[in-house]
Scaffold this active site. Structure first.
Site, PDB file in Angstrom:
ATOM      1  N   GLY A 225      -8.607   3.445  -8.483  1.00  0.00           N
ATOM      2  CA  GLY A 225      -8.029   4.646  -8.203  1.00  0.00           C
ATOM      3  C   GLY A 225      -8.039   4.851 -10.132  1.00  0.00           C
TER       4      GLY A 225
ATOM      5  N   HIS B 182      -3.286   3.865  -2.596  1.00  0.00           N
ATOM      6  CA  HIS B 182      -4.474   2.748  -1.798  1.00  0.00           C
ATOM      7  C   HIS B 182      -5.301   3.983  -0.381  1.00  0.00           C
ATOM      8  CE1 HIS B 182      -1.526   0.187  -3.896  1.00  0.00           C
ATOM      9  NE2 HIS B 182      -2.754   0.128  -3.798  1.00  0.00           N
TER      10      HIS B 182
ATOM     11  N   SER C 281       3.482   1.244  -6.610  1.00  0.00           N
ATOM     12  CA  SER C 281       4.320   0.223  -6.071  1.00  0.00           C
ATOM     13  C   SER C 281       5.049   0.111  -6.886  1.00  0.00           C
ATOM     14  CB  SER C 281       3.314  -1.206  -6.028  1.00  0.00           C
ATOM     15  OG  SER C 281       1.837  -0.857  -5.753  1.00  0.00           O
ATOM     16  N   ARG C 282       5.277  -0.383  -8.034  1.00  0.00           N
ATOM     17  CA  ARG C 282       6.438   0.032  -9.060  1.00  0.00           C
ATOM     18  C   ARG C 282       7.654   1.127  -8.840  1.00  0.00           C
ATOM     19  NH1 ARG C 282       3.778  -2.766 -14.215  1.00  0.00           N
ATOM     20  NH2 ARG C 282       2.893  -5.111 -12.710  1.00  0.00           N
TER      21      ARG C 282
ATOM     22  N   GLN D  28      -3.796 -12.612 -12.896  1.00  0.00           N
ATOM     23  CA  GLN D  28      -3.627 -11.689 -13.330  1.00  0.00           C
ATOM     24  C   GLN D  28      -1.887 -11.053 -14.205  1.00  0.00           C
ATOM     25  OE1 GLN D  28      -5.772  -9.015 -10.760  1.00  0.00           O
ATOM     26  NE2 GLN D  28      -4.649  -8.084 -11.308  1.00  0.00           N
TER      27      GLN D  28
ATOM     28  N   GLN E 169      -8.259  -0.975 -16.469  1.00  0.00           N
ATOM     29  CA  GLN E 169      -9.509  -1.655 -16.002  1.00  0.00           C
ATOM     30  C   GLN E 169     -10.591  -0.932 -15.189  1.00  0.00           C
ATOM     31  OE1 GLN E 169      -7.299  -3.702 -12.310  1.00  0.00           O
ATOM     32  NE2 GLN E 169      -7.576  -1.613 -10.683  1.00  0.00           N
TER      33      GLN E 169
ATOM     34  N   LEU F 222       1.097  -1.191  -0.029  1.00  0.00           N
ATOM     35  CA  LEU F 222       0.137   0.005   0.045  1.00  0.00           C
ATOM     36  C   LEU F 222       0.876   1.532  -0.083  1.00  0.00           C
ATOM     37  CD1 LEU F 222      -2.771  -0.875   2.512  1.00  0.00           C
ATOM     38  CD2 LEU F 222      -2.283  -1.605   0.540  1.00  0.00           C
ATOM     39  N   HIS F 223       0.352   2.169  -0.949  1.00  0.00           N
ATOM     40  CA  HIS F 223       0.807   3.719  -0.799  1.00  0.00           C
ATOM     41  C   HIS F 223       0.223   4.850  -0.985  1.00  0.00           C
ATOM     42  CE1 HIS F 223      -0.857   4.040  -5.260  1.00  0.00           C
ATOM     43  NE2 HIS F 223       0.135   3.113  -5.146  1.00  0.00           N
TER      44      HIS F 223
HETATM   45  O1  PAF Z   1      -4.965  -3.079  -8.830  1.00  0.00           O
HETATM   46  C1  PAF Z   1      -5.350  -3.537  -8.732  1.00  0.00           C
HETATM   47  O2  PAF Z   1      -4.960  -4.016  -7.602  1.00  0.00           O
HETATM   48  C2  PAF Z   1      -5.776  -5.189  -8.965  1.00  0.00           C
HETATM   49  O3  PAF Z   1      -5.895  -5.081 -10.697  1.00  0.00           O
HETATM   50  C3  PAF Z   1      -7.496  -6.081  -8.079  1.00  0.00           C
HETATM   51  C4  PAF Z   1      -8.581  -4.197  -8.958  1.00  0.00           C
HETATM   52  C5  PAF Z   1      -7.295  -5.812  -6.743  1.00  0.00           C
HETATM   53  C6  PAF Z   1      -7.638  -6.981  -8.765  1.00  0.00           C
HETATM   54  O4  PAF Z   1      -6.817  -7.280  -8.681  1.00  0.00           O
END
Ligand code: PAF
Length: 289
Positions: free
Chosen positions: A150, A36, A190-191, A61, A156, A32-33
């Site tokens: 976000g 989030h 996070s990267r 994913q 997404q 988390l940053h």
């Molecule tokens: O954005 C993310 O961190 C991921 O794609 C999510 C929505 C938690 C699904 O794993």
């Protein structure tokens, strides 16, 4: 904040909460940053919210050769950060891979289709199918009234909104939270922790490029010309490898033509010294006066 690991513990907590509260869901993969934490801040603002956050690094994913094993897992630090918030989530769900996928092969659905194979989907085959699968699983298991995502992950968000419309009959309200940035404009991610000194110093150019293109478009320069010039400038940067810089209609996620008017989303993905960074901004393009 209560921590649970199994679906049965989750359901017990949700059953109690649902009687008097609105379930607001914040899915994450942890590490988390501030981006989030801002999702939590927006989630707790929902009236009468019972906020459920998940932390789950979803293997479905990540493609072959992607950073699933390298993805940072920092649960203790994540919990500490959440507990420092003025309003931590009410419930933190941290399932194991087996809890969600069992031991048998899982059929991945729903599929992301054509929008899932362009831009991020082209670079990360299968990513959006796996992402929709887990978000759909969470939505069916948690049954939230509201879910929070976000805006940095524009593709997404588009696909989730479309899935909520198609598969969930618009029964879940989606809150799209503005991207949180460092002081120099770099989108929090996070990267970012993998950027070396020179790469970190260069990275804000990505957001500056987006703002520059927006300014040109709003001054009446044609999208095709503004994009071509900005792509050229990014490609000339020694530390950067441009993947895409593209302008799409926010409502359809289709690339726009030069005569487009309406809400546009300018998307970018650049690999900076081996670290893939994405960003986007949304703005309106009006007919020239
Ligand atoms: O954005 C993310 O961190 C991921 O794609 C999510 C929505 C938690 C699904 O794993």
């Amino acid at each position: 904040m209560k921590l649970v690991h199994t679906v049965s513990e989750l359901q017990t907590q949700l059953d109690q909460a649902r009687a008097s509260k609105r379930i607001v869901f914040v899915p994450t993969m942890g590490a988390l940053h501030e981006g989030h934490l801002e999702l939590v801040t927006q989630a707790v603002k929902v009236e009468n919210a019972f906020v459920v956050m998940s932390i789950f690094v979803n293997p479905a994913q990540f493609g072959k050769g992607e950073d699933f094993d390298r993805y940072p897992r920092t649960l203790d630090a994540d919990i500490a950060r959440l507990e420092e918030l003025p309003h931590a989530p009410d419930l933190l769900f941290v399932p194991s891979v087996e809890e969600i996928y069992g031991t048998e092969e899982t059929e991945i659905s729903p599929r992301a289709g054509a929008v899932g194979v362009v831009f991020e989907g082209a670079a990360r085959p299968g990513h959006f199918d796996g992402m929709l699968h887990i978000v759909s699983w969470f939505f069916r298991t948690i049954e939230p009234e509201v879910a929070v995502f976000g805006a940095k992950d524009a593709q997404q968000v588009y696909l989730i909104k479309r899935m909520v419309h198609r598969e969930f009959k618009d029964s879940i309200a989606i809150i799209e939270v503005e991207t949180v940035r460092e002081l120099d404009g770099l989108a929090k991610s996070s990267r970012n922790r993998f950027l070396g000194e020179a790469a970190r110093a260069f990275a804000p150019v990505i957001y500056q490029t987006l703002l520059g293109v927006k300014e040109e478009l709003q001054a009446g320069i044609k999208p095709s010309l503004a994009l071509e010039q900005a792509r050229g400038a990014l490609e000339a940067q020694p530390l950067a490898k441009l993947d895409y810089l593209a302008l799409v209609d926010k409502n359809t996620f289709q690339p726009i033509a030069d005569d487009f008017t309406g809400f546009a989303q300018l998307l970018v993905a650049v690999t900076v010294s081996g670290v893939r960074l994405i960003d986007n901004i949304t703005f309106s393009i009006q007919e020239p006066a």
